[in-house]
Motif scaffolding. Structure first.
Motif, PDB file in Angstrom:
ATOM      1  N   LEU A 188     -44.839  37.328  -7.891  1.00 54.06           N
ATOM      2  CA  LEU A 188     -44.254  36.318  -8.773  1.00 54.06           C
ATOM      3  C   LEU A 188     -44.361  36.852 -10.186  1.00 54.06           C
ATOM      4  CD1 LEU A 188     -45.987  33.184  -7.301  1.00 54.06           C
ATOM      5  CD2 LEU A 188     -43.530  33.456  -7.496  1.00 54.06           C
ATOM      6  N   LEU A 189     -43.212  37.031 -10.819  1.00 53.05           N
ATOM      7  CA  LEU A 189     -43.186  37.659 -12.132  1.00 53.05           C
ATOM      8  C   LEU A 189     -42.470  36.750 -13.118  1.00 53.05           C
ATOM      9  CD1 LEU A 189     -43.435  40.226 -13.954  1.00 53.05           C
ATOM     10  CD2 LEU A 189     -41.242  40.948 -13.035  1.00 53.05           C
ATOM     11  N   GLY A 190     -43.030  36.638 -14.305  1.00 54.68           N
ATOM     12  CA  GLY A 190     -42.361  35.828 -15.319  1.00 54.68           C
ATOM     13  C   GLY A 190     -43.251  35.693 -16.531  1.00 54.68           C
ATOM     14  N   PRO A 191     -42.701  35.235 -17.638  1.00 54.29           N
ATOM     15  CA  PRO A 191     -43.495  35.117 -18.859  1.00 54.29           C
ATOM     16  C   PRO A 191     -44.567  34.046 -18.712  1.00 54.29           C
ATOM     17  CG  PRO A 191     -41.337  34.126 -19.173  1.00 54.29           C
ATOM     18  CD  PRO A 191     -41.316  34.781 -17.837  1.00 54.29           C
ATOM     19  N   SER A 192     -45.530  34.071 -19.601  1.00 52.38           N
ATOM     20  CA  SER A 192     -46.622  33.108 -19.585  1.00 52.38           C
ATOM     21  C   SER A 192     -46.084  31.682 -19.663  1.00 52.38           C
ATOM     22  CB  SER A 192     -47.505  33.390 -20.798  1.00 52.38           C
ATOM     23  OG  SER A 192     -48.822  33.256 -20.443  1.00 52.38           O
ATOM     24  N   PHE A 231     -52.890  36.108   1.440  1.00 49.74           N
ATOM     25  CA  PHE A 231     -53.648  36.496   0.254  1.00 49.74           C
ATOM     26  C   PHE A 231     -52.945  35.959  -0.976  1.00 49.74           C
ATOM     27  CE2 PHE A 231     -55.715  40.854   1.161  1.00 49.74           C
ATOM     28  CZ  PHE A 231     -56.956  40.280   1.140  1.00 49.74           C
ATOM     29  N   LEU A 232     -53.689  35.312  -1.862  1.00 44.78           N
ATOM     30  CA  LEU A 232     -53.093  34.926  -3.131  1.00 44.78           C
ATOM     31  C   LEU A 232     -53.856  35.627  -4.243  1.00 44.78           C
ATOM     32  CD1 LEU A 232     -52.767  31.075  -2.577  1.00 44.78           C
ATOM     33  CD2 LEU A 232     -51.167  32.881  -1.975  1.00 44.78           C
ATOM     34  N   MET A 233     -53.143  36.190  -5.186  1.00 46.34           N
ATOM     35  CA  MET A 233     -53.828  36.833  -6.311  1.00 46.34           C
ATOM     36  C   MET A 233     -53.160  36.394  -7.595  1.00 46.34           C
ATOM     37  SD  MET A 233     -54.509  40.624  -4.917  1.00 46.34           S
ATOM     38  CE  MET A 233     -54.636  40.935  -3.163  1.00 46.34           C
ATOM     39  N   ASP A 234     -53.945  35.799  -8.486  1.00 42.23           N
ATOM     40  CA  ASP A 234     -53.399  35.309  -9.748  1.00 42.23           C
ATOM     41  C   ASP A 234     -53.818  36.242 -10.884  1.00 42.23           C
ATOM     42  OD1 ASP A 234     -52.339  33.950 -11.816  1.00 42.23           O
ATOM     43  OD2 ASP A 234     -53.369  32.054 -11.446  1.00 42.23           O
ATOM     44  N   GLU A 235     -52.928  37.097 -11.300  1.00 37.94           N
ATOM     45  CA  GLU A 235     -53.182  38.070 -12.362  1.00 37.94           C
ATOM     46  C   GLU A 235     -54.539  38.740 -12.194  1.00 37.94           C
ATOM     47  OE1 GLU A 235     -51.522  37.549 -15.960  1.00 37.94           O
ATOM     48  OE2 GLU A 235     -50.273  35.841 -15.457  1.00 37.94           O
ATOM     49  N   ALA A 279     -56.352  49.621 -19.199  1.00 43.08           N
ATOM     50  CA  ALA A 279     -55.111  50.196 -18.674  1.00 43.08           C
ATOM     51  C   ALA A 279     -55.324  51.180 -17.523  1.00 43.08           C
ATOM     52  CB  ALA A 279     -54.352  50.877 -19.810  1.00 43.08           C
ATOM     53  N   LYS A 280     -56.312  52.054 -17.655  1.00 43.86           N
ATOM     54  CA  LYS A 280     -56.491  53.094 -16.657  1.00 43.86           C
ATOM     55  C   LYS A 280     -56.973  52.491 -15.335  1.00 43.86           C
ATOM     56  CE  LYS A 280     -58.678  57.601 -16.130  1.00 43.86           C
ATOM     57  NZ  LYS A 280     -59.134  57.202 -14.807  1.00 43.86           N
ATOM     58  N   LEU A 281     -57.933  51.574 -15.462  1.00 42.52           N
ATOM     59  CA  LEU A 281     -58.486  50.905 -14.297  1.00 42.52           C
ATOM     60  C   LEU A 281     -57.410  50.104 -13.580  1.00 42.52           C
ATOM     61  CD1 LEU A 281     -61.299  50.916 -13.256  1.00 42.52           C
ATOM     62  CD2 LEU A 281     -61.772  48.830 -14.502  1.00 42.52           C
ATOM     63  N   LYS A 282     -56.522  49.536 -14.369  1.00 48.33           N
ATOM     64  CA  LYS A 282     -55.427  48.740 -13.831  1.00 48.33           C
ATOM     65  C   LYS A 282     -54.597  49.560 -12.856  1.00 48.33           C
ATOM     66  CE  LYS A 282     -53.751  45.299 -16.875  1.00 48.33           C
ATOM     67  NZ  LYS A 282     -52.969  44.953 -18.036  1.00 48.33           N
ATOM     68  N   VAL A 283     -54.199  50.745 -13.332  1.00 59.05           N
ATOM     69  CA  VAL A 283     -53.352  51.605 -12.507  1.00 59.05           C
ATOM     70  C   VAL A 283     -54.086  51.992 -11.242  1.00 59.05           C
ATOM     71  CG1 VAL A 283     -52.179  53.823 -12.435  1.00 59.05           C
ATOM     72  CG2 VAL A 283     -52.151  52.469 -14.532  1.00 59.05           C
ATOM     73  N   ASP A 284     -55.367  52.274 -11.371  1.00 58.97           N
ATOM     74  CA  ASP A 284     -56.186  52.656 -10.235  1.00 58.97           C
ATOM     75  C   ASP A 284     -56.281  51.528  -9.213  1.00 58.97           C
ATOM     76  OD1 ASP A 284     -57.905  54.401  -8.912  1.00 58.97           O
ATOM     77  OD2 ASP A 284     -59.638  53.250  -9.646  1.00 58.97           O
ATOM     78  N   MET A 285     -56.605  50.328  -9.714  1.00 62.64           N
ATOM     79  CA  MET A 285     -56.769  49.177  -8.824  1.00 62.64           C
ATOM     80  C   MET A 285     -55.444  48.789  -8.181  1.00 62.64           C
ATOM     81  SD  MET A 285     -59.821  48.183  -8.490  1.00 62.64           S
ATOM     82  CE  MET A 285     -59.676  46.520  -7.850  1.00 62.64           C
ATOM     83  N   ARG A 286     -54.379  48.983  -8.929  1.00 61.34           N
ATOM     84  CA  ARG A 286     -53.055  48.641  -8.456  1.00 61.34           C
ATOM     85  C   ARG A 286     -52.740  49.380  -7.160  1.00 61.34           C
ATOM     86  NH1 ARG A 286     -49.206  49.425 -13.351  1.00 61.34           N
ATOM     87  NH2 ARG A 286     -48.659  51.427 -12.454  1.00 61.34           N
ATOM     88  N   GLU A 304     -46.345  46.313 -13.435  1.00 63.72           N
ATOM     89  CA  GLU A 304     -47.220  46.040 -12.302  1.00 63.72           C
ATOM     90  C   GLU A 304     -46.401  45.472 -11.141  1.00 63.72           C
ATOM     91  OE1 GLU A 304     -50.909  44.348 -13.759  1.00 63.72           O
ATOM     92  OE2 GLU A 304     -50.877  42.977 -12.067  1.00 63.72           O
ATOM     93  N   ALA A 305     -45.513  44.553 -11.468  1.00 72.78           N
ATOM     94  CA  ALA A 305     -44.701  43.913 -10.440  1.00 72.78           C
ATOM     95  C   ALA A 305     -43.821  44.928  -9.733  1.00 72.78           C
ATOM     96  CB  ALA A 305     -43.838  42.824 -11.067  1.00 72.78           C
ATOM     97  N   MET A 306     -43.168  45.804 -10.511  1.00 72.87           N
ATOM     98  CA  MET A 306     -42.257  46.787  -9.926  1.00 72.87           C
ATOM     99  C   MET A 306     -43.005  47.720  -8.979  1.00 72.87           C
ATOM    100  SD  MET A 306     -39.223  46.349 -11.384  1.00 72.87           S
ATOM    101  CE  MET A 306     -38.309  47.867 -11.488  1.00 72.87           C
ATOM    102  N   THR A 307     -44.213  48.144  -9.384  1.00 69.93           N
ATOM    103  CA  THR A 307     -44.912  49.132  -8.561  1.00 69.93           C
ATOM    104  C   THR A 307     -45.520  48.503  -7.320  1.00 69.93           C
ATOM    105  OG1 THR A 307     -46.827  48.801  -9.959  1.00 69.93           O
ATOM    106  CG2 THR A 307     -45.475  50.712 -10.432  1.00 69.93           C
TER     107      THR A 307
END
Ligand SMILES: Nc1ncnc2c1ncn2[C@@H]1O[C@H](COP(=O)(O)OP(=O)(O)O)[C@@H](O)[C@H]1O
Ligand SMILES: [Mg+2]
Lengths: 381, 312
Positions: free
Chosen positions: A34-38, A155-159, A166-173, A196-199
């Motif tokens: 689910l992608l969209g602005p705040s 599974f539900l994941m909210d942000e 940034a680096k950890l983000k890519v790793d966890m992603r 994040e959504a695209m990947t």
């Protein structure tokens, strides 16, 4: 492992409409983002499925069961919260295995299962630590482990990555993606980060203002955005939008910038038959930047350049009057330009989009946009 | 100094490296360094004189015997005497009963009310305000209010004693009821504190932790036992320490309601101290009791913290 269906879900808080009309299906084992602005209603949508928020209208189904009125703990859904929501007085393995504890599983088994899950999220050496001693990334793994241990249906994941660097983000992603594929659990993942959504997603659900704007694969959403909102939200840096008038094959901006006059190819012009005035959208990389005058090119002046390694972003001002058009262009870093240099831009016309001024809907191009991208790339080489 | 100047700015260099600055500069530098101490000194002095000086004085008094012609140093004699003093032992026992019953009920009742308030009940603000009233009254006022309520043929006899028993209860005049009546008054006064603290604690449990437990499948009871209680542990310890320490020192209420009587049925330890000091002028023995009480309070408070494994 189950299919999730939102059927006309609406949620109001007093007079605020958080979610207006959500209709979407997430297939068994699918990774939906689910992608969209705040503030567009992503969290509310997710919480309705979790059972933490009761929808004002509509039904939610898991498989064929209507679960709209089922208590959260009977839905077999696990959730990862943005704030991790670890239990502060329990250590890592107690946190991970808490869902088993409430089920009455004995301590030996719980510890064993916690160890297995900890291995999957690579924190087995932290099992006996207090959660207070963990870094953000480690906490996130504990939260993931706790969600996984029961093998939930959904599974539900909210942000979940919003507070990581940034680096950890890519790793966890990539880890989340691998885990989801291995476990094959239907997943709904909320983010406002389009990259994040695209990947991550098999399916993107782009939302704005309490409604779904488009549902589709990342490629589809990127190359064939349904409307102006999606086109502008997906892609970084954002698409350039220019409101134009068509005069035969020539398009000109409605506001100023006489230098911007582009003759469209016959094939492209044909798309916009019947649209005299519309908005075009051009991604920064679909401009071509020249340092000398060329055919059918727009003259402009460099405002600023931002090097990004192999590429650079160049802001180009078109038109000399007080209100010039500002275009963002992506160009190879081999092109050497500086502020105030004169440059010429051509457009890869077959890759532009047109949007209806009233509805914001994209004017259909016909054919497959991805093939056009491939073709124009081959041509460039 | 050498390393300091290395990183200092030019102007700092000028001040610090000038080895031969005059007395005025040295004084300014000294003040600059010690300003924080100078500014807190008055407050520290006041606090010190209000707590440590009386304490030391009590300690000193407790080592003497007071006789009409003066005083005599007796070392730990007063403390040794306490060991075999029956009145003192009785007052310890009365205090123990008082503290356990009053604090126990206050805690359970207060926590229960806090849990109720924490639900989305109607008129929550009004209830909160009403519940807090007893706590803001002074103990003397409370003692007087309840003395009227407990008085023979008073309100409580009117609505309980006479209709149910056909006679006055003797709330504070009968030895078997007096302590209970004092305890009731304390409960009335101090349950609000527990409500206040525990309610604030319950409100501070983050929503996402509560919701995580719901998603993990915990029942209402499991959430209370596994999440809420441990989350509130240090607050619980805190409120128990505050109440126990305060209940150990209870005086005004007892003095106004019963003066420790009838007999010694409500003769709590501070009442006993008062009697010994001001009726029998045995200041040394009273001071020895006070110091012993202090030691007991300290030990209790420390072991509470230890048992609960709480860090403040
Ligand atoms: N509990 C609530 N009470 C009132 N308004 C809410 C509540 N939760 C969300 N909203 C409102 O609903 C809208 C959508 O919120 P949310 O679903 O959290 O958006 P997102 O997760 O996309 O940022 C926002 O305008 C928000 O202010
Ligand atoms: Mg949100």
């Amino acid at each position: 492992m189950v299919r999730v269906t939102y059927d006309s879900i609406k949620k109001k808080y007093g007079d605020t409409v958080a979610v207006e009309d959500i209709k979407v299906t997430v297939d068994d084992g699918e990774f939906a983002v689910l992608l969209g602005p705040s503030g567009c209603g992503k969290t509310t949508t997710l919480r309705c499925l979790a059972g933490l928020t009761e929808p004002t209208e509509g039904t939610i189904r898991l498989g064929d069961h209507d679960v709209t009125d089922v208590h959260p703990k009977n839905r077999n859904i696990a959730m990862v919260f943005q704030q991790f929501a670890l239990y502060p007085h329990m250590n890592v393995w107690q946190n991970i295995s808490y869902p088993l504890k409430v089920d009455g599983v004995d301590k030996e088994t719980r510890r064993e299962r916690a160890r297995e899950v900890a291995e999957m999220v690579e924190i087995e050496e932290l099992l006996d630590r207090d959660v207070g001693q963990l870094s953000g990334g480690q906490r996130q793994r504990v939260a993931l482990g706790r969600a996984m241990i029961r093998r939930p249906a959904v599974f539900l994941m909210d942000e979940p990555l919003a507070s990581l660097d940034a680096k950890l983000k890519v790793d966890m992603r990539s880890r989340i993606k691998v885990l989801q594929q291995d476990l094959g659990i239907t997943t709904l993942y909320v983010t406002h980060d389009q990259e994040e959504a695209m990947t991550l997603g098999d399916k993107l659900i782009v939302m704005d203002d309490g409604n779904i704007q488009q549902v589709g694969s990342p490629d589809k959403v990127y190359h064939e955005p349904k409307n102006r909102f999606v086109a502008g939200f997906i892609g970084s840096p954002t698409m350039n939008f220019i409101e134009v008038e068509r005069d035969g094959r020539t398009i000109r901006p409605v506001h100023g910038a006489a230098e911007f006059a582009v003759d469209l190819d016959d094939e492209v012009a044909a798309r916009y038959e019947g649209h005299d005035r519309f908005e075009i959208g051009v991604r920064p990389q679909y401009f071509k930047l020249h340092t000398a005058q060329t055919d059918n090119a727009i003259r402009g002046q460099v405002k600023v350049t931002e090097p990004m390694g192999d590429e650079q972003l160049i802001d180009v001002l078109v038109g000399e009057d007080e209100d010039p058009l500002e275009l963002t262009v992506k160009a190879p870093s081999t092109i050497d330009v500086a502020r105030n240099d004169e440059v010429w831009l051509t457009i890869q016309q077959e890759l532009i989009h047109g949007f209806d001024l009233d509805s914001g809907e994209r004017i259909a191009e016909g054919g497959d946009q991805r093939q056009r991208v491939a073709a124009s790339r081959a041509e460039a080489e | 100094m050498a390393t300091d100047t290395q990183f200092g700015s030019a102007s700092e260099d000028a001040i610090v490296s000038a080895g031969d600055e005059g007395p005025r500069e040295r004084l300014l530098l000294w003040i600059d360094d010690h300003l924080k101490w100078l500014l807190t000194l008055p407050a520290v002095l006041v606090l010190f004189s209000l707590t440590f000086v009386p304490l030391l004085r009590a300690l000193e008094i407790s080592l003497h015997n007071y006789i009409p012609t003066g005083r005599r140093f007796v070392g730990i004699g007063n403390y040794v005497d306490l060991l075999s003093n029956g009145d003192f032992h009785t007052s310890l026992w009365v205090t123990f009963k008082f503290v356990v019953a009053a604090v126990g009920v206050e805690f359970l009742l207060g926590f229960a009310i806090a849990l109720l308030l924490n639900k989305k009940i109607k008129l929550r603000g009004l209830w909160q305000t009403l519940i807090l009233i007893p706590m803001i009254l002074s103990p003397t006022v409370i003692g007087l209010i309840w003395r009227l309520l407990y008085a023979p043929s008073g309100l409580l006899d009117f609505i309980i004693g006479q209709p149910l028993l056909g006679q006055n209860v003797g709330w504070i005049s009968e030895p078997q009821f007096a302590l209970i009546s004092v305890i009731l008054t304390d409960i009335w006064q101090w349950t609000p504190l527990v409500v206040l603290v525990m309610f604030a604690g319950l409100q501070s449990v983050p929503d996402h932790i509560r919701e995580a437990a719901i998603m993990d499948g915990a029942s209402r009871r499991q959430r209370f036992l596994h999440i809420t209680l441990p989350y509130l542990k240090s607050l619980i310890v805190l409120v128990l320490i505050i109440r126990v320490v305060d209940a150990l020192r209870v005086f005004a209420k007892v003095y106004i309601l019963t003066r420790g009587g009838p007999g010694s049925s409500t003769n709590v330890i501070s009442m006993q101290m008062y009697r010994v000091a001001f009726r029998f002028s045995n200041y040394g023995e009273a001071a020895a009791m006070a110091v012993s009480l202090l030691v007991v309070v300290l030990i209790l408070a420390m072991s509470f913290v230890k048992i609960a494994g709480v860090e403040f």
